[in-house]
Design a protein around this motif. Structure first.
Motif, PDB file in Angstrom:
ATOM      1  N   ARG A   1       0.843  -1.201   0.000  1.00  0.00           N
ATOM      2  CA  ARG A   1       0.000   0.000   0.000  1.00  0.00           C
ATOM      3  C   ARG A   1       0.873   1.243   0.000  1.00  0.00           C
ATOM      4  O   ARG A   1       2.047   1.191   0.384  1.00  0.00           O
ATOM      5  CB  ARG A   1      -0.896   0.028   1.245  1.00  0.00           C
ATOM      6  CG  ARG A   1      -1.881  -1.117   1.358  1.00  0.00           C
ATOM      7  CD  ARG A   1      -2.668  -1.018   2.651  1.00  0.00           C
ATOM      8  NE  ARG A   1      -3.724  -2.006   2.761  1.00  0.00           N
ATOM      9  CZ  ARG A   1      -4.554  -2.110   3.784  1.00  0.00           C
ATOM     10  NH1 ARG A   1      -4.437  -1.273   4.817  1.00  0.00           N
ATOM     11  NH2 ARG A   1      -5.492  -3.039   3.808  1.00  0.00           N
ATOM     12  N   GLU A   2       0.300   2.349  -0.416  1.00  0.00           N
ATOM     13  CA  GLU A   2       1.040   3.610  -0.398  1.00  0.00           C
ATOM     14  C   GLU A   2       1.011   4.256   0.973  1.00  0.00           C
ATOM     15  O   GLU A   2       1.844   5.110   1.274  1.00  0.00           O
ATOM     16  CB  GLU A   2       0.465   4.567  -1.447  1.00  0.00           C
ATOM     17  CG  GLU A   2       0.690   4.099  -2.881  1.00  0.00           C
ATOM     18  CD  GLU A   2       0.221   5.126  -3.881  1.00  0.00           C
ATOM     19  OE1 GLU A   2      -0.309   6.184  -3.453  1.00  0.00           O
ATOM     20  OE2 GLU A   2       0.374   4.883  -5.091  1.00  0.00           O
ATOM     21  N   THR A   3       0.045   3.878   1.807  1.00  0.00           N
ATOM     22  CA  THR A   3      -0.061   4.431   3.155  1.00  0.00           C
ATOM     23  C   THR A   3       0.079   3.302   4.171  1.00  0.00           C
ATOM     24  O   THR A   3       0.027   2.117   3.821  1.00  0.00           O
ATOM     25  CB  THR A   3      -1.410   5.138   3.358  1.00  0.00           C
ATOM     26  OG1 THR A   3      -2.477   4.198   3.156  1.00  0.00           O
ATOM     27  CG2 THR A   3      -1.560   6.282   2.358  1.00  0.00           C
ATOM     28  N   TRP A   4       0.244   3.679   5.422  1.00  0.00           N
ATOM     29  CA  TRP A   4       0.347   2.674   6.463  1.00  0.00           C
ATOM     30  C   TRP A   4      -0.356   3.169   7.710  1.00  0.00           C
ATOM     31  O   TRP A   4      -0.643   4.351   7.864  1.00  0.00           O
ATOM     32  CB  TRP A   4       1.820   2.361   6.764  1.00  0.00           C
ATOM     33  CG  TRP A   4       2.556   3.480   7.448  1.00  0.00           C
ATOM     34  CD1 TRP A   4       3.004   4.626   6.876  1.00  0.00           C
ATOM     35  CD2 TRP A   4       2.902   3.537   8.830  1.00  0.00           C
ATOM     36  NE1 TRP A   4       3.611   5.408   7.814  1.00  0.00           N
ATOM     37  CE2 TRP A   4       3.575   4.770   9.020  1.00  0.00           C
ATOM     38  CE3 TRP A   4       2.736   2.690   9.917  1.00  0.00           C
ATOM     39  CZ2 TRP A   4       4.056   5.159  10.266  1.00  0.00           C
ATOM     40  CZ3 TRP A   4       3.225   3.071  11.150  1.00  0.00           C
ATOM     41  CH2 TRP A   4       3.883   4.296  11.316  1.00  0.00           C
ATOM     42  N   SER A   5      -0.673   2.238   8.611  1.00  0.00           N
ATOM     43  CA  SER A   5      -1.332   2.563   9.869  1.00  0.00           C
ATOM     44  C   SER A   5      -0.440   2.144  11.019  1.00  0.00           C
ATOM     45  O   SER A   5       0.190   1.081  10.960  1.00  0.00           O
ATOM     46  CB  SER A   5      -2.678   1.838   9.961  1.00  0.00           C
ATOM     47  OG  SER A   5      -3.228   1.969  11.265  1.00  0.00           O
ATOM     48  N   PRO A   6      -0.358   2.935  12.081  1.00  0.00           N
ATOM     49  CA  PRO A   6       0.480   2.555  13.225  1.00  0.00           C
ATOM     50  C   PRO A   6      -0.079   1.376  14.015  1.00  0.00           C
ATOM     51  O   PRO A   6       0.643   0.773  14.801  1.00  0.00           O
ATOM     52  CB  PRO A   6       0.514   3.826  14.081  1.00  0.00           C
ATOM     53  CG  PRO A   6      -0.724   4.562  13.719  1.00  0.00           C
ATOM     54  CD  PRO A   6      -0.962   4.278  12.262  1.00  0.00           C
ATOM     55  N   THR A   7      -1.357   1.040  13.820  1.00  0.00           N
ATOM     56  CA  THR A   7      -1.943  -0.108  14.525  1.00  0.00           C
ATOM     57  C   THR A   7      -2.618  -1.033  13.526  1.00  0.00           C
ATOM     58  O   THR A   7      -3.101  -0.603  12.467  1.00  0.00           O
ATOM     59  CB  THR A   7      -2.970   0.339  15.582  1.00  0.00           C
ATOM     60  OG1 THR A   7      -4.045   1.042  14.941  1.00  0.00           O
ATOM     61  CG2 THR A   7      -2.315   1.221  16.632  1.00  0.00           C
TER      62      THR A   7
END
Length: 232
Positions: free
Chosen positions: A69-75
């Motif tokens: 993905r181009e973005t990520w989530s910290p959780t």
């Protein structure tokens, strides 16, 4: 200062899994699963593998190419916790990471020479989708890589087999004999998403060129159909 590093695949895996569904959630859970590591033409140099045959296990560093993905989530929501609790991405092995890199410890079953692909590695216990790009291979060192007193956090114990598998004999006949135990173990691990408990739902995934369809009620998994294959 942010840095970027260009990497390229040195090899790809050839496994029985056509897609992500059904793949064991960690390496080594199903040792009967066999796969091949096929090197890219420029890396098909037997000298690069000299000495590897002395190791029983190797590390595969690879790319979550179907989850990039181009973005990520910290959780993220680990399947081990039922998909309901959120933990920090760096406390999990989730594929949804800033860099979609994974590692798997697999048994090295052999270093083989083939006409089509040159020297390949036969491995057991891999948790990779067919065609997964491999970035690097390293020997597993027991004295350095095994820590008997290490703590495993929320995943301290392996998620072993939880389901009894029922399959009509005529359906098992469609599965090549050398792959039947591996498929049984994959099913017994419960490949369903953790948040799905519908006994009426029929699930399916590709395995060794077959389409395996099943349902689960309580702690029993029933194989409904196995499409394709002759058992030979």
């Amino acid at each position: 200062m942010p840095q970027e590093f260009a990497m390229r695949a040195i090899a790809h895996i050839r496994s029985d899994f056509a897609g992500k569904f059904g793949v064991p959630r960690q390496s080594g859970l199903v040792e009967d699963l066999e796969a091949l590591v096929v090197f890219e033409p420029e890396f098909r140099n037997p000298a690069a593998l000299r000495g590897l045959e002395g190791f029983s296990h190797i590390w595969l560093l690879w790319v979550f190419h179907q989850a990039a993905r181009e973005t990520w989530s910290p959780t993220v929501r680990p399947p081990r916790l039922g998909g309901n609790a959120r933990l920090g991405v760096f406390a999990t092995r989730s594929p949804f990471r800033p860099n979609p890199i994974a590692l798997s410890a697999v048994a090295l079953a052999g270093v083989e020479e083939t006409k089509e692909h040159g020297t390949v590695l036969r491995v057991r216990g891999a948790d990779l989708v067919d065609g997964t790009p491999i970035l690097d291979i390293k020997p597993y060192l027991p004295y350095a890589d095994c820590r008997p007193g290490a703590l495993g956090g929320f995943a301290a114990a392996p998620a072993g087999e939880t389901l009894a598998v029922e399959c009509p004999p005529e359906l098992w006949e469609r599965v090549p004999p050398g792959r039947r135990e591996a498929l049984r173990a994959v099913l017994a691990l419960d490949p369903r998403p953790r948040y799905q408990e519908d006994p009426e739902r029929v699930y399916g995934f590709g395995f060794a060129g077959l389409e395996v369809r099943f349902s689960v009620e309580g702690d029993v998994l029933r194989v409904r159909e196995i499409l394709g294959g002759t058992g030979s």
